[in-house]
Write a protein that holds these residues in place. Sequence first.
Motif, PDB file in Angstrom:
ATOM      1  N   LEU A   6       0.245  39.150  12.773  1.00 58.41           N
ATOM      2  CA  LEU A   6       0.834  38.958  13.280  1.00 58.41           C
ATOM      3  C   LEU A   6       1.211  39.588  14.400  1.00 58.41           C
ATOM      4  O   LEU A   6       1.017  41.200  14.565  1.00 58.41           O
ATOM      5  N   GLN A   7       1.248  39.384  15.381  1.00 56.92           N
ATOM      6  CA  GLN A   7       1.227  40.103  17.228  1.00 56.92           C
ATOM      7  C   GLN A   7       1.838  39.346  18.193  1.00 56.92           C
ATOM      8  O   GLN A   7       2.148  38.242  18.023  1.00 56.92           O
ATOM      9  N   LEU A   8       3.050  40.335  19.188  1.00 59.96           N
ATOM     10  CA  LEU A   8       3.490  40.335  19.867  1.00 59.96           C
ATOM     11  C   LEU A   8       2.379  40.989  20.955  1.00 59.96           C
ATOM     12  O   LEU A   8       2.846  41.990  21.034  1.00 59.96           O
ATOM     13  N   HIS A   9       2.583  39.802  21.985  1.00 62.02           N
ATOM     14  CA  HIS A   9       2.078  40.309  23.535  1.00 62.02           C
ATOM     15  C   HIS A   9       3.092  39.995  24.862  1.00 62.02           C
ATOM     16  O   HIS A   9       3.649  38.308  24.581  1.00 62.02           O
ATOM     17  N   ASP A  10       3.872  41.115  25.178  1.00 67.31           N
ATOM     18  CA  ASP A  10       4.478  40.686  26.494  1.00 67.31           C
ATOM     19  C   ASP A  10       5.465  39.480  26.458  1.00 67.31           C
ATOM     20  O   ASP A  10       5.894  39.161  27.078  1.00 67.31           O
ATOM     21  N   VAL A  11       6.357  40.268  25.211  1.00 70.18           N
ATOM     22  CA  VAL A  11       7.610  39.444  25.021  1.00 70.18           C
ATOM     23  C   VAL A  11       8.780  39.742  25.799  1.00 70.18           C
ATOM     24  O   VAL A  11       9.462  40.473  25.412  1.00 70.18           O
ATOM     25  N   HIS A  12       9.297  38.618  26.366  1.00 67.34           N
ATOM     26  CA  HIS A  12      10.494  38.232  26.370  1.00 67.34           C
ATOM     27  C   HIS A  12      11.734  37.652  26.502  1.00 67.34           C
ATOM     28  O   HIS A  12      11.735  36.674  25.980  1.00 67.34           O
ATOM     29  N   LYS A  13      13.135  38.149  26.626  1.00 72.51           N
ATOM     30  CA  LYS A  13      14.220  37.076  26.431  1.00 72.51           C
ATOM     31  C   LYS A  13      15.016  37.631  26.623  1.00 72.51           C
ATOM     32  O   LYS A  13      15.674  38.616  27.027  1.00 72.51           O
ATOM     33  N   SER A  14      15.812  36.282  27.422  1.00 71.34           N
ATOM     34  CA  SER A  14      16.945  36.117  28.634  1.00 71.34           C
ATOM     35  C   SER A  14      17.741  35.827  27.937  1.00 71.34           C
ATOM     36  O   SER A  14      17.846  34.213  27.923  1.00 71.34           O
ATOM     37  N   PHE A  15      18.833  35.548  27.892  1.00 69.97           N
ATOM     38  CA  PHE A  15      20.483  34.914  27.748  1.00 69.97           C
ATOM     39  C   PHE A  15      20.544  34.633  29.302  1.00 69.97           C
ATOM     40  O   PHE A  15      21.445  35.706  29.519  1.00 69.97           O
ATOM     41  N   GLY A  16      20.281  34.218  30.138  1.00 67.87           N
ATOM     42  CA  GLY A  16      21.235  34.114  31.614  1.00 67.87           C
ATOM     43  C   GLY A  16      20.681  36.178  32.148  1.00 67.87           C
ATOM     44  O   GLY A  16      19.224  35.963  32.277  1.00 67.87           O
ATOM     45  N   GLU A  17      22.111  35.796  32.674  1.00 68.02           N
ATOM     46  CA  GLU A  17      21.180  37.103  33.038  1.00 68.02           C
ATOM     47  C   GLU A  17      20.937  38.574  32.546  1.00 68.02           C
ATOM     48  O   GLU A  17      20.683  39.856  32.849  1.00 68.02           O
ATOM     49  N   ALA A  18      21.343  38.502  30.848  1.00 67.56           N
ATOM     50  CA  ALA A  18      20.946  39.984  30.090  1.00 67.56           C
ATOM     51  C   ALA A  18      19.398  39.631  30.068  1.00 67.56           C
ATOM     52  O   ALA A  18      19.077  38.418  28.889  1.00 67.56           O
ATOM     53  N   HIS A  19      18.607  40.487  29.891  1.00 67.70           N
ATOM     54  CA  HIS A  19      17.565  41.224  29.115  1.00 67.70           C
ATOM     55  C   HIS A  19      17.421  41.736  28.151  1.00 67.70           C
ATOM     56  O   HIS A  19      17.844  42.937  27.627  1.00 67.70           O
ATOM     57  N   ILE A  20      17.488  41.052  27.043  1.00 68.42           N
ATOM     58  CA  ILE A  20      17.294  41.447  25.888  1.00 68.42           C
ATOM     59  C   ILE A  20      16.084  42.255  25.325  1.00 68.42           C
ATOM     60  O   ILE A  20      16.124  43.065  25.312  1.00 68.42           O
ATOM     61  N   ILE A  21      15.546  41.496  25.455  1.00 62.38           N
ATOM     62  CA  ILE A  21      13.883  41.671  24.942  1.00 62.38           C
ATOM     63  C   ILE A  21      12.416  41.965  26.225  1.00 62.38           C
ATOM     64  O   ILE A  21      12.604  40.580  27.161  1.00 62.38           O
ATOM     65  N   ARG A  22      12.085  42.863  26.341  1.00 58.03           N
ATOM     66  CA  ARG A  22      11.853  43.220  27.690  1.00 58.03           C
ATOM     67  C   ARG A  22      10.195  43.592  27.754  1.00 58.03           C
ATOM     68  O   ARG A  22       9.763  44.696  27.562  1.00 58.03           O
ATOM     69  N   GLY A  23       9.876  42.612  27.206  1.00 56.17           N
ATOM     70  CA  GLY A  23       7.690  43.166  27.118  1.00 56.17           C
ATOM     71  C   GLY A  23       7.479  43.497  25.846  1.00 56.17           C
ATOM     72  O   GLY A  23       7.035  44.392  25.838  1.00 56.17           O
ATOM     73  N   ALA A  24       8.132  43.176  24.549  1.00 55.20           N
ATOM     74  CA  ALA A  24       7.538  43.439  23.559  1.00 55.20           C
ATOM     75  C   ALA A  24       6.885  43.510  22.980  1.00 55.20           C
ATOM     76  O   ALA A  24       5.525  42.402  23.640  1.00 55.20           O
ATOM     77  N   GLU A  25       6.033  45.065  22.680  1.00 55.19           N
ATOM     78  CA  GLU A  25       4.627  44.790  21.887  1.00 55.19           C
ATOM     79  C   GLU A  25       4.653  45.189  20.876  1.00 55.19           C
ATOM     80  O   GLU A  25       4.790  45.736  20.636  1.00 55.19           O
ATOM     81  N   LEU A  26       4.170  44.410  19.648  1.00 49.91           N
ATOM     82  CA  LEU A  26       4.172  44.453  18.779  1.00 49.91           C
ATOM     83  C   LEU A  26       2.921  43.447  17.659  1.00 49.91           C
ATOM     84  O   LEU A  26       2.721  42.728  18.070  1.00 49.91           O
ATOM     85  N   GLU A  27       2.245  44.790  16.329  1.00 52.66           N
ATOM     86  CA  GLU A  27       1.205  44.347  15.574  1.00 52.66           C
ATOM     87  C   GLU A  27       1.373  44.914  14.380  1.00 52.66           C
ATOM     88  O   GLU A  27       1.882  45.671  14.048  1.00 52.66           O
ATOM     89  N   LEU A  28       1.804  43.715  12.959  1.00 53.29           N
ATOM     90  CA  LEU A  28       1.819  44.297  12.352  1.00 53.29           C
ATOM     91  C   LEU A  28       0.655  43.049  11.632  1.00 53.29           C
ATOM     92  O   LEU A  28       0.117  42.435  11.682  1.00 53.29           O
ATOM     93  N   ARG A  29      -0.362  44.377  10.950  1.00 57.40           N
ATOM     94  CA  ARG A  29      -1.780  44.682   9.918  1.00 57.40           C
ATOM     95  C   ARG A  29      -1.112  43.489   8.462  1.00 57.40           C
ATOM     96  O   ARG A  29      -0.567  43.972   8.295  1.00 57.40           O
ATOM     97  N   ASP A  30      -2.544  43.362   8.708  1.00 58.20           N
ATOM     98  CA  ASP A  30      -2.443  42.521   6.956  1.00 58.20           C
ATOM     99  C   ASP A  30      -2.748  43.292   5.988  1.00 58.20           C
ATOM    100  O   ASP A  30      -3.132  44.960   6.037  1.00 58.20           O
ATOM    101  N   GLY A  31      -1.498  42.493   5.277  1.00 54.95           N
ATOM    102  CA  GLY A  31      -1.208  43.719   3.962  1.00 54.95           C
ATOM    103  C   GLY A  31      -0.223  45.412   3.903  1.00 54.95           C
ATOM    104  O   GLY A  31      -0.128  45.829   2.877  1.00 54.95           O
ATOM    105  N   GLU A  32      -0.306  45.127   5.739  1.00 56.74           N
ATOM    106  CA  GLU A  32       0.483  46.957   5.640  1.00 56.74           C
ATOM    107  C   GLU A  32       3.032  46.151   5.701  1.00 56.74           C
ATOM    108  O   GLU A  32       3.501  45.299   5.553  1.00 56.74           O
ATOM    109  N   ARG A  33       2.758  47.638   5.283  1.00 53.21           N
ATOM    110  CA  ARG A  33       4.580  47.572   5.489  1.00 53.21           C
ATOM    111  C   ARG A  33       4.992  48.141   6.302  1.00 53.21           C
ATOM    112  O   ARG A  33       4.877  49.358   6.837  1.00 53.21           O
TER     113      ARG A  33
END
Length: 251
Positions: A6-33
């Motif tokens: 699972l990979q997240l690349h430069d993920v943003h989420k805004s609700f109107g003027e509220a920027h909640i997620i601002r360029g999130a980068e994340l990597e979940l590897r196979d079999g890891e916790r």
Amino acid sequence: MSRAILQLHDVHKSFGEAHIIRGAELELRDGERHAVIGPNGAGKSTLFHLISGQLQPTSGKIVLGDTPIQGRSPEHINHLGLSRSFQITNIFPGLTVFENLRIAVMRKHHMQYHFWRSVQRYPEVREQTEKLLEQVRLQDKQSVCAAELSYSEQRALEIGMTLASDPRVILLDEPMAGMSHEETDYALQLIREVTQGRSLLIVEHDMDVVFSLCDRISVLVYGQVIATGTPDEIRADRRVQEAYLGEEQCA
């Protein structure tokens, strides 16, 4: 090193003027916790909603395996191999433990709207339900109404329902919230058992649980991942100490 599941690349989420997620980068590897931690209001639950399809990102890319999943429905994402639990226990309190798990299994087989048909015609549904009962240690409670279970047993039931689709990736959102020390120990061992061979992404505020359970930890602050590393690396990271853990917990 395991490949990314699972990979997240430069993920943003805004609700109107509220920027909640601002360029999130994340990597979940196979079999890891892997844990996502951070202060209240950091955007952790929003991030889970984006990954599981409850919300759509304003921009950015989310990839499960080799498949982009941003913009897809929760049902579609679940069929691709990702399943999640929620902060608030999401079960049917008026049904028995067995019935709750059976509904989850029926959903996997696209049978959730076939309640008028006798489930006795589908022995595979019963077999899979019984297997789930064993996995989450609720065989002795199968005829008990879900509302009568202890809180930790209700969370175990929800984890069982999450497992019903046989996912490659499991998202657990604060599974230990509101538990006593004994209940936390029970839930922690259960999570260790049921996530063997799977990839786990967990949001959890109990740092003892996070540091003992997870292979890697990502720290989310104001919608951005400021650090990712092993538990020892996160404990020693000065940015994390200043932003979240505090000197006392990192000592």
